[in-house]
Design an enzyme around this catalytic site. Structure first.
Site, mmCIF file in Angstrom:
data_model
loop_
_atom_site.group_PDB
_atom_site.id
_atom_site.type_symbol
_atom_site.label_atom_id
_atom_site.label_comp_id
_atom_site.label_asym_id
_atom_site.label_seq_id
_atom_site.Cartn_x
_atom_site.Cartn_y
_atom_site.Cartn_z
ATOM 1 C CB THR A 278 0.905 0.667 3.858
ATOM 2 O OG1 THR A 278 -0.033 1.036 4.866
ATOM 3 C CG2 THR A 278 0.563 -0.739 3.366
ATOM 4 C CG PHE A 280 1.824 -1.653 -1.004
ATOM 5 C CD1 PHE A 280 0.494 -2.033 -1.113
ATOM 6 C CD2 PHE A 280 2.114 -0.411 -0.460
ATOM 7 C CE1 PHE A 280 -0.527 -1.200 -0.682
ATOM 8 C CE2 PHE A 280 1.095 0.436 -0.021
ATOM 9 C CZ PHE A 280 -0.221 0.035 -0.134
#
Length: 376
Positions: A278, A280
């Site tokens: 992921t 960020f």
């Protein structure tokens, strides 16, 4: 006539075209000087439309193809004019004043993130801002609000996952607030399946987690016929099923969250793919560009005209820039208009890149430079 003869003909034609194109670019420079003296903008959409319409008429069935070639030529001419006129001066000034030392960039007392202790976002915030107080926010928009109100200088939000794709809520908030990106970090995500102590596989009907985590673990959920229940974030879901006393519920969360809230880990690494990451981003109201910044993000909208997106993308290719992401999201005005979000590799310290961005800032509706930042 064989293929070699035909290729020789094409080479001869190209040799005739090149001097004409060079002459056209030289005249474009003269046009720029003329426009400078009279304060005339570079882009004249009406004239370009008239030229392309005329080409369609003159070229018959090849009109669309030839018009595409002329469109690229006009785009290149405008690039030259923008550089001479020094278009986008306001953006250039802002970028010049935004330099920040990479080592000092993330030194702050407080940072906001969506999620509670044990969430992946908080883990990222702690890595990027060691020693800072972490302000936990329940919703993604709460992070933007905290930054907007000056309660914290920075916020950390997830924007995309390598298997489940974009976090659309984050992109919609990016479009709404138009803050700046000052950093990016990709974290390996390993979800575990956990439940309150004493709850067995066969007892579980519902699995709570953030929609992204549910999507990233869709195969696991399908195999056991579990029903996914959306929650604000993974760690909050873990805390909830413990405090609620549910005996028919499980959760998808990090191992850290499962241990913190004293859940029994039934299975580790339940995500669909092994390499599950992921990304960020760190948001800020202030434009800051760290030394060594290697990624650029921008937002813009486009008129509803044929080829408008194609022509803009061609400008990036013309400058030698590699786009790593193109995302469209509704403007929300009810008429199917869209913002386009673009990530590209590059630095505003590169003259050609800077010239292109400044030119686009003058030509495109709703253009917003989001940042030039380093991917950690």
């Amino acid at each position: 006539m064989d293929l070699l003869d035909l290729r020789n003909q094409i080479d001869d034609i190209d040799e005739q075209i090149i001097p004409l194109l060079l002459k056209r670019m030289d005249v474009s420079r003269q046009v720029a000087e003329y426009k400078i003296k009279r304060g005339i903008p570079v882009l004249n959409e009406q004239r370009e439309k008239e030229i392309l319409d005329d080409i369609h008429k003159k070229c018959g069935e090849d009109g669309d193809i030839i018009a595409t070639v002329f469109s690229a030529t006009m785009d290149a001419s405008r690039e030259i004019q923008h550089k001479i006129i020094n278009g986008g001066g306001e953006l250039k000034t802002a970028l010049k004043n935004a330099r920040a030392d990479k080592n000092d960039l993330f030194k702050c007392d407080r940072v906001a993130c969506a999620g509670i202790d044990g969430s992946y976002t908080m883990k990222t915030a702690k890595l990027l801002f060691p020693g800072a107080e972490i302000m936990c926010c329940r919703q993604f928009e709460d992070v933007f609000e905290a930054v907007d109100k000056g309660e914290t200088g920075f916020g950390v939000i997830p924007v995309e996952n390598s298997s489940a794709g974009s976090v659309h809520e984050s992109y919609d908030l990016i479009m709404k607030y138009k803050f700046y990106f000052v950093g990016s970090y990709s974290m390996k995500i390993e979800h575990c399946f956990a439940a309150p102590v004493g709850v067995r596989y066969e007892d579980i009907k519902n699995v709570y987690s953030h929609p992204q985590a549910l999507s990233q673990c869709s195969r696991f959920l399908k195999n056991f016929d579990f029903t996914g229940i959306n929650f604000s974030n993974t760690a909050a879901a873990a805390k909830y099923i413990v405090e609620s006393g549910k005996k028919d519920a499980g959760v998808l969360c990090s191992v850290e969250a499962a241990k913190k809230y004293k859940l029994n880990i039934l299975k580790r690494n339940v995500q669909n793919i092994e390499i599950n990451q992921t990304r960020f981003v760190v948001i800020s109201k202030k434009l800051l560009i760290a030394d060594g910044a290697n990624k650029i993000s921008i937002i813009f909208s486009l008129p509803h005209t044929t080829g408008s997106l194609y022509r803009v993308l061609g400008r990036f290719s013309m400058t030698g820039l590699n786009l790593t992401k193109l995302e469209s999201r509704p403007i929300g005005n009810g008429d199917f208009s869209y913002y386009f979000y673009v990530d590209l590799e590059g630095s505003v310290q590169n003259e050609k890149t800077l010239d292109l961005l400044c030119a686009l800032s003058q030509e495109l509706p709703d253009f917003k430079f989001l940042g030039n930042y380093y991917e950690y």
